[in-house]
Design an enzyme around this catalytic site. Structure first.
Site, PDB file in Angstrom:
ATOM      1  N   PRO A 124       0.827  -1.205   0.000  1.00  0.00           N
ATOM      2  CA  PRO A 124       0.000   0.000   0.000  1.00  0.00           C
ATOM      3  C   PRO A 124       0.862   1.256   0.000  1.00  0.00           C
ATOM      4  O   PRO A 124       0.525   2.250  -0.628  1.00  0.00           O
ATOM      5  CB  PRO A 124      -0.805  -0.108   1.300  1.00  0.00           C
ATOM      6  CG  PRO A 124      -0.742  -1.546   1.690  1.00  0.00           C
ATOM      7  CD  PRO A 124       0.542  -2.086   1.146  1.00  0.00           C
ATOM      8  N   LYS A 132      65.489  -7.982 -13.510  1.00  0.00           N
ATOM      9  CA  LYS A 132      66.824  -8.591 -13.503  1.00  0.00           C
ATOM     10  C   LYS A 132      66.602 -10.093 -13.506  1.00  0.00           C
ATOM     11  O   LYS A 132      66.247 -10.675 -12.501  1.00  0.00           O
ATOM     12  CB  LYS A 132      67.535  -8.154 -12.219  1.00  0.00           C
ATOM     13  CG  LYS A 132      68.874  -8.748 -11.973  1.00  0.00           C
ATOM     14  CD  LYS A 132      69.370  -8.344 -10.594  1.00  0.00           C
ATOM     15  CE  LYS A 132      68.427  -8.784  -9.486  1.00  0.00           C
ATOM     16  NZ  LYS A 132      68.835  -8.456  -8.136  1.00  0.00           N
ATOM     17  N   ASP A 136      59.095  -6.205 -11.045  1.00  0.00           N
ATOM     18  CA  ASP A 136      60.325  -5.421 -11.172  1.00  0.00           C
ATOM     19  C   ASP A 136      61.198  -5.651  -9.954  1.00  0.00           C
ATOM     20  O   ASP A 136      60.820  -6.344  -9.031  1.00  0.00           O
ATOM     21  CB  ASP A 136      59.984  -3.932 -11.208  1.00  0.00           C
ATOM     22  CG  ASP A 136      59.379  -3.516 -12.522  1.00  0.00           C
ATOM     23  OD1 ASP A 136      59.753  -4.100 -13.540  1.00  0.00           O
ATOM     24  OD2 ASP A 136      58.533  -2.608 -12.503  1.00  0.00           O
ATOM     25  N   GLY A 148      56.801  -1.034  -8.563  1.00  0.00           N
ATOM     26  CA  GLY A 148      57.068  -0.236  -7.377  1.00  0.00           C
ATOM     27  C   GLY A 148      56.280   1.064  -7.436  1.00  0.00           C
ATOM     28  O   GLY A 148      56.028   1.594  -8.518  1.00  0.00           O
TER      29      GLY A 148
HETATM   30  N1  SAH Z   1      56.658   4.159 -10.057  1.00  0.00           N
HETATM   31  C1  SAH Z   1      57.591   4.479  -8.992  1.00  0.00           C
HETATM   32  C2  SAH Z   1      58.821   5.185  -9.496  1.00  0.00           C
HETATM   33  C3  SAH Z   1      59.660   4.375 -10.444  1.00  0.00           C
HETATM   34  S1  SAH Z   1      61.140   5.178 -10.906  1.00  0.00           S
HETATM   35  C4  SAH Z   1      56.870   5.270  -7.911  1.00  0.00           C
HETATM   36  O1  SAH Z   1      55.745   5.732  -8.124  1.00  0.00           O
HETATM   37  O2  SAH Z   1      57.433   5.376  -6.824  1.00  0.00           O
HETATM   38  C5  SAH Z   1      62.275   4.518  -9.742  1.00  0.00           C
HETATM   39  C6  SAH Z   1      62.737   5.586  -8.781  1.00  0.00           C
HETATM   40  O3  SAH Z   1      61.817   5.702  -7.727  1.00  0.00           O
HETATM   41  C7  SAH Z   1      64.035   5.290  -8.104  1.00  0.00           C
HETATM   42  O4  SAH Z   1      65.133   5.642  -8.911  1.00  0.00           O
HETATM   43  C8  SAH Z   1      63.958   6.183  -6.894  1.00  0.00           C
HETATM   44  O5  SAH Z   1      64.201   7.529  -7.247  1.00  0.00           O
HETATM   45  C9  SAH Z   1      62.496   6.069  -6.551  1.00  0.00           C
HETATM   46  N2  SAH Z   1      62.227   5.040  -5.519  1.00  0.00           N
HETATM   47  C10 SAH Z   1      61.356   4.037  -5.613  1.00  0.00           C
HETATM   48  N3  SAH Z   1      61.296   3.347  -4.453  1.00  0.00           N
HETATM   49  C11 SAH Z   1      62.165   3.930  -3.620  1.00  0.00           C
HETATM   50  C12 SAH Z   1      62.556   3.694  -2.261  1.00  0.00           C
HETATM   51  N4  SAH Z   1      62.024   2.685  -1.544  1.00  0.00           N
HETATM   52  N5  SAH Z   1      63.458   4.519  -1.709  1.00  0.00           N
HETATM   53  C13 SAH Z   1      63.973   5.550  -2.401  1.00  0.00           C
HETATM   54  N6  SAH Z   1      63.652   5.801  -3.681  1.00  0.00           N
HETATM   55  C14 SAH Z   1      62.750   5.025  -4.278  1.00  0.00           C
END
Ligand code: SAH
Length: 410
Positions: free
Chosen positions: A42, A217, A195, A248
């Site tokens: 309703p 690597k 990576d 990373g």
């Molecule tokens: N996509 C990544 C960057 C890749 S280029 C990001 O967004 O963080 C890779 C560079 O990132 C390295 O040469 C360094 O300058 C930096 N980097 C990445 N991880 C790091 C860490 N744990 N400590 C210091 N520098 C880092």
């Protein structure tokens, strides 16, 4: 006793009797499943009326009668009147229509599970006898938390159709700085293409049989070129595999993620990107350096140290109100400093270099533009490192700033 069935309601008629809060919640769920819903009540509460209008659901604004159940596969009754609900359940029983009876203490011939989804896995919890929605929801939540963080074995045992690629940003290294979505996708993956940098520890948690390809690597191999990596992830996905491309930081910050996405799209491979904590922000943060800070730095300029030094970088270095963050910059440091000095940037401009951020061997070297080349050489600074230039790198910054009185801006 209860047998749990995974029922597909798509395109099937579900008759809902009642227009209150319980019906509204369930209506949303049936609609999400693609059911052909009819509502008999309703009156409808506002939330239910909105759903009915938004989805063009048929609504009969009156009391229920038995003929309303014609054509139904499933009935849901929640009228707030136990006698009406019992009557509906009785009609359903005679007509062999499954019925969810939401009256207190009633069971009905069907009950809805407390559900959770992670990717394409659906987990449901019901009680075998009686109903205890609170308990079912708690069990569901506990399982859901583990599903989401990837700690349950989600990997497919049977391949289904086509593969896909997920570019997952892994953050700066520690596993608990990865997103839960990234963890779940890793748990679903057949192949992980990784990576050198990023959360390499998660690779040790992968199930046996998950292939890991290290493109940073590989023993006995040269590092792969970007074109080879693009071709590899496409090829694996075309074989029907679920591919996680683990990177990373964030995939779109100097991660060449854009090229990988483009390669997948060009090949017709489904691809998605999961963001990650970029080292641009998280590595300075690990050293206690905020990349912006009210009254000190209002902006951030991010550069790749290996690229040419542009006018905008020199302008950022010369601007006291801007923080410059350099990635991949250790080798290029002397060149960068020289260009900045030539452009007239103040020799006292403070800087910091943070190596191996978020790892046990993290180290911060603080200096100034005039002294940094010498200081970095003396400290034997190495990659990976993030270089930060600007007043936010002053060692006493967070101890000397005046209290920020309740102003959330910046
Ligand atoms: N996509 C990544 C960057 C890749 S280029 C990001 O967004 O963080 C890779 C560079 O990132 C390295 O040469 C360094 O300058 C930096 N980097 C990445 N991880 C790091 C860490 N744990 N400590 C210091 N520098 C880092």
């Amino acid at each position: 006793m209860t047998t749990m069935l995974g029922v597909s309601l798509t395109g099937r008629r579900v008759v809902m009797v009642g227009g209150g809060a319980v019906s509204a919640r369930r209506l949303a769920r049936f609609l999400a499943d693609g059911a052909d819903v009819v509502v008999v009540a309703p009156e409808l509460i506002d939330g239910m009326r909105e759903l009915v209008e938004a989805h063009g659901v048929d609504w009969y604004p009156r009391r229920v009668r038995e003929s309303d159940l014609d054509e139904a596969w499933l009935t849901h009754t929640a009228t707030g009147d136990a006698r009406v609900d019992a009557a509906v359940a009785g009609w359903c029983e005679r007509r062999r229509i499954l019925c969810v009876n939401a009256s207190d203490g009633a069971h009905g011939s069907a009950r809805l599970a407390a559900e959770s989804r992670a990717g394409d896995v659906v987990v449901g919890v019901v009680s075998d006898t009686g109903v205890d929605p609170g308990r079912a929801a708690r069990v569901r939540d506990a399982v859901a938390a583990r599903l989401r963080d990837g700690s349950l074995p989600l990997r497919r045992r049977r391949r289904q159709g086509s593969g896909r690629v997920d570019l997952v940003g892994g953050g700066p290294g520690p596993i608990d700085l990865m997103t839960v979505r990234g963890r779940r996708l890793l748990a679903e993956a057949d192949v992980v293409v990784a990576d050198r940098l990023g959360p390499t520890d998660v690779l040790t948690e992968l199930e046996d049989g998950v292939e890991v390809i290290d493109v940073g690597k590989r023993p006995g191999h040269h590092q792969m070129t970007q074109d080879q990596i693009n071709a590899l992830i496409v090829e694996l996905a075309l074989e029907g595999k679920r591919v996680v491309r683990l990177k990373g930081g964030d995939p779109f910050v100097y991660g060449r993620g854009g090229e990988e996405v483009a390669a997948c799209l060009a090949a017709g491979v489904a691809v998605e990107v999961v963001p990650g904590l970029t080292s641009v922000v998280s590595v300075p943060q690990a050293a206690g350096i905020p990349v912006t800070h009210r009254g000190v730095s209002a902006g951030v300029h991010v550069v790749n140290g290996q690229a040419e030094i542009t006018a905008s970088t020199l302008a950022a270095l010369a601007d006291d109100s801007v923080t410059t963050v350099v990635l991949m910059g250790v080798a290029a440091l002397p060149r960068l400093v020289e260009a900045a000095r030539t452009a007239g940037v103040c020799a006292d401009r403070p800087m910091a270099i943070i190596e191996r951020g978020h790892t046990p061997t993290q180290r911060t070297t603080r200096s100034t533009l005039a002294r940094v080349v010498e200081d970095a050489a003396r400290a034997d600074v190495r990659n990976p490192a993030v270089i930060v230039i600007g007043d936010v790198t002053r060692a006493d910054l967070l101890m000397s700033v005046p209290e920020m009185a309740g102003d959330p801006a910046l």
